[in-house]
Design a protein around this motif. Structure first.
Motif, PDB file in Angstrom:
ATOM      1  N   GLN A  42       2.119  -6.179   4.726  1.00 50.88           N
ATOM      2  CA  GLN A  42       3.552  -6.319   4.690  1.00 50.88           C
ATOM      3  C   GLN A  42       3.789  -6.510   6.245  1.00 50.88           C
ATOM      4  N   ASN A  43       3.185  -5.786   7.144  1.00 53.67           N
ATOM      5  CA  ASN A  43       3.451  -5.805   8.588  1.00 53.67           C
ATOM      6  C   ASN A  43       2.539  -6.561   9.231  1.00 53.67           C
ATOM      7  N   ARG A  44       1.602  -7.164   8.515  1.00 52.44           N
ATOM      8  CA  ARG A  44       0.520  -8.039   9.207  1.00 52.44           C
ATOM      9  C   ARG A  44      -0.135  -7.229  10.319  1.00 52.44           C
ATOM     10  N   SER A  45      -0.741  -6.178  10.017  1.00 57.81           N
ATOM     11  CA  SER A  45      -1.147  -5.562  11.091  1.00 57.81           C
ATOM     12  C   SER A  45      -2.346  -4.437  10.589  1.00 57.81           C
ATOM     13  N   ASN A  46      -3.161  -4.024  11.331  1.00 61.40           N
ATOM     14  CA  ASN A  46      -4.429  -3.170  10.804  1.00 61.40           C
ATOM     15  C   ASN A  46      -3.942  -1.655  10.955  1.00 61.40           C
ATOM     16  N   GLN A  47      -4.172  -0.816  10.021  1.00 61.97           N
ATOM     17  CA  GLN A  47      -3.785   0.760   9.879  1.00 61.97           C
ATOM     18  C   GLN A  47      -5.147   1.339  10.349  1.00 61.97           C
ATOM     19  N   LEU A  48      -4.840   2.418  10.990  1.00 61.47           N
ATOM     20  CA  LEU A  48      -5.899   3.394  11.291  1.00 61.47           C
ATOM     21  C   LEU A  48      -5.471   4.813  10.859  1.00 61.47           C
ATOM     22  N   GLN A  49      -6.427   5.277   9.733  1.00 62.66           N
ATOM     23  CA  GLN A  49      -5.960   6.922   9.269  1.00 62.66           C
ATOM     24  C   GLN A  49      -6.980   7.338   9.581  1.00 62.66           C
ATOM     25  N   ILE A  50      -6.847   8.926   9.517  1.00 56.83           N
ATOM     26  CA  ILE A  50      -7.804  10.062   9.623  1.00 56.83           C
ATOM     27  C   ILE A  50      -7.583  10.939   8.834  1.00 56.83           C
ATOM     28  N   THR A  51      -8.958  11.687   8.434  1.00 57.94           N
ATOM     29  CA  THR A  51      -8.818  12.707   7.444  1.00 57.94           C
ATOM     30  C   THR A  51      -9.582  13.927   7.942  1.00 57.94           C
ATOM     31  N   CYS A  52      -9.263  15.019   7.764  1.00 59.64           N
ATOM     32  CA  CYS A  52     -10.175  16.170   8.214  1.00 59.64           C
ATOM     33  C   CYS A  52     -10.385  17.177   6.792  1.00 59.64           C
ATOM     34  N   PHE A  53     -11.742  17.293   6.702  1.00 62.31           N
ATOM     35  CA  PHE A  53     -11.995  17.759   5.190  1.00 62.31           C
ATOM     36  C   PHE A  53     -13.184  18.773   5.337  1.00 62.31           C
ATOM     37  N   GLN A  54     -13.518  19.697   4.411  1.00 65.39           N
ATOM     38  CA  GLN A  54     -14.538  20.559   4.145  1.00 65.39           C
ATOM     39  C   GLN A  54     -14.864  20.275   2.584  1.00 65.39           C
ATOM     40  N   ALA A  55     -15.900  20.853   2.433  1.00 65.45           N
ATOM     41  CA  ALA A  55     -16.328  21.040   0.709  1.00 65.45           C
ATOM     42  C   ALA A  55     -16.175  22.287   0.194  1.00 65.45           C
ATOM     43  N   SER A  56     -15.505  22.383  -0.997  1.00 64.11           N
ATOM     44  CA  SER A  56     -15.457  23.457  -1.871  1.00 64.11           C
ATOM     45  C   SER A  56     -16.411  23.559  -2.970  1.00 64.11           C
ATOM     46  N   GLU A  57     -16.867  24.892  -3.165  1.00 66.46           N
ATOM     47  CA  GLU A  57     -17.759  25.251  -4.156  1.00 66.46           C
ATOM     48  C   GLU A  57     -17.052  24.935  -5.459  1.00 66.46           C
TER      49      GLU A  57
ATOM     50  N   SER B 198     -20.068  22.573 -11.243  1.00 67.06           N
ATOM     51  CA  SER B 198     -20.801  21.094 -11.414  1.00 67.06           C
ATOM     52  C   SER B 198     -21.376  20.488  -9.782  1.00 67.06           C
ATOM     53  N   GLU B 199     -20.477  20.280  -9.235  1.00 73.14           N
ATOM     54  CA  GLU B 199     -20.757  19.552  -7.877  1.00 73.14           C
ATOM     55  C   GLU B 199     -19.577  19.985  -6.708  1.00 73.14           C
ATOM     56  N   PRO B 200     -19.629  20.167  -5.212  1.00 68.48           N
ATOM     57  CA  PRO B 200     -18.752  20.332  -4.628  1.00 68.48           C
ATOM     58  C   PRO B 200     -17.670  19.546  -4.566  1.00 68.48           C
ATOM     59  N   GLU B 201     -16.333  19.721  -4.248  1.00 71.67           N
ATOM     60  CA  GLU B 201     -15.269  18.923  -4.042  1.00 71.67           C
ATOM     61  C   GLU B 201     -14.546  18.859  -2.746  1.00 71.67           C
ATOM     62  N   ARG B 202     -13.870  17.956  -2.294  1.00 71.15           N
ATOM     63  CA  ARG B 202     -12.979  17.780  -1.308  1.00 71.15           C
ATOM     64  C   ARG B 202     -12.019  18.723  -1.026  1.00 71.15           C
ATOM     65  N   ARG B 203     -11.981  19.306   0.148  1.00 69.73           N
ATOM     66  CA  ARG B 203     -10.960  20.510   0.515  1.00 69.73           C
ATOM     67  C   ARG B 203     -10.374  19.814   1.735  1.00 69.73           C
TER      68      ARG B 203
END
Length: 257
Positions: A137-152, A155-160
């Protein structure tokens, strides 16, 4: 079993953010990675990231990265040296990697990797930089950042997700040196990669062909990383020079009155 301790907030120094982004934008074909250094407030469970270590990749993959024990050891030694220099309890407290052309959210592999690190340090944190995401739409590149840990989970850990705050700070010398050293690391990766591939090749024509591709890769790094990096640092130097002159004039105006 991982302790039920989780981070409440992460403070990321702006010069570290700039170094990580610069590293993430060096390639849109493979993921990059590095380690984060700083301090953790054990009372408030807040992490303060003040430096990073750009890691040398022994294996380039478009969808995964791995940190070897040797690299973790090298980063720990770097943190110890920085701790002595700054006289602060600095240590390795997280990792970062890029997601070129894909969503910023960690994959199942990323979450499991994060879970593994938290088994050694419950307050270890992960950052992901999503780069080269096209915004049609804007004809540009996006940059995104996420900060996470894993929660117990059973079955298996999930994103927190963890709240991330970028603190505006001037460039510190050790982070500026890390950015300046980035082209050297990328070139060494190419040299090592072609050295391994060419080690068993006896045909001279094949060696010449591979050497040509190595040269092209190095020229590409110089033109797309080294040159823009030098131009950016030169622009920063000029801006700082203008700022210094303005502050000198302001000081003179105060002293003259």
């Amino acid at each position: 079993m991982v302790s039920e301790k989780y981070l409440n907030k992460v403070f990321l120094a702006s010069d570290v953010y700039a170094a990580c982004v610069q590293h993430a934008l060096t390639t849109e074909r493979q993921e990059i990675m590095g380690l984060l250094i700083g301090e953790v407030d054990e009372d408030t469970y807040e992490s303060h990231i003040t430096a990073c270590v750009i890691l040398h990749r022994s294996d380039k993959q478009p969808d995964r990265v791995e940190i070897s024990p040797e690299q973790l050891c090298t980063a720990s030694m770097h943190a110890e040296q920085l701790a002595k220099k700054l006289d602060r309890p600095i240590r390795v407290l997280g990792w970062y990697h890029s997601h070129p052309h894909i969503t910023v959210w960690p994959s199942h592999v990323d979450v499991r990797t994060q879970w593994m690190y938290q088994r050694m340090d419950p307050l270890f944190v992960g950052l992901i930089f999503s780069v080269f995401q096209n915004d049609t739409q804007n004809r540009s590149n996006q940059l995104q950042i996420t900060c996470f840990q894993a929660s117990e989970r059973i079955s298996e850990p999930e994103r927190r997700e963890v709240e991330l705050v970028i603190k505006p700070l001037p460039f510190h010398k050790y982070n500026l040196e890390g950015i300046a050293n980035l082209p050297r690391i990328l070139i060494q990766e190419e040299v090592d990669c072609h050295t391994i591939k060419d080690s068993d090749i006896q045909d001279e024509l094949a060696n010449l062909h591979n050497d040509s591709f190595q040269t092209l890769a190095i020229v590409d790094i110089v033109s797309k990383v080294s040159k823009p990096l030098c131009e950016d640092l030169e622009d920063r130097r000029k801006a700082l020079k203008v700022r210094i002159e303005a502050l000198k004039r302001l000081k003179e105006s105060f002293t003259s009155t």
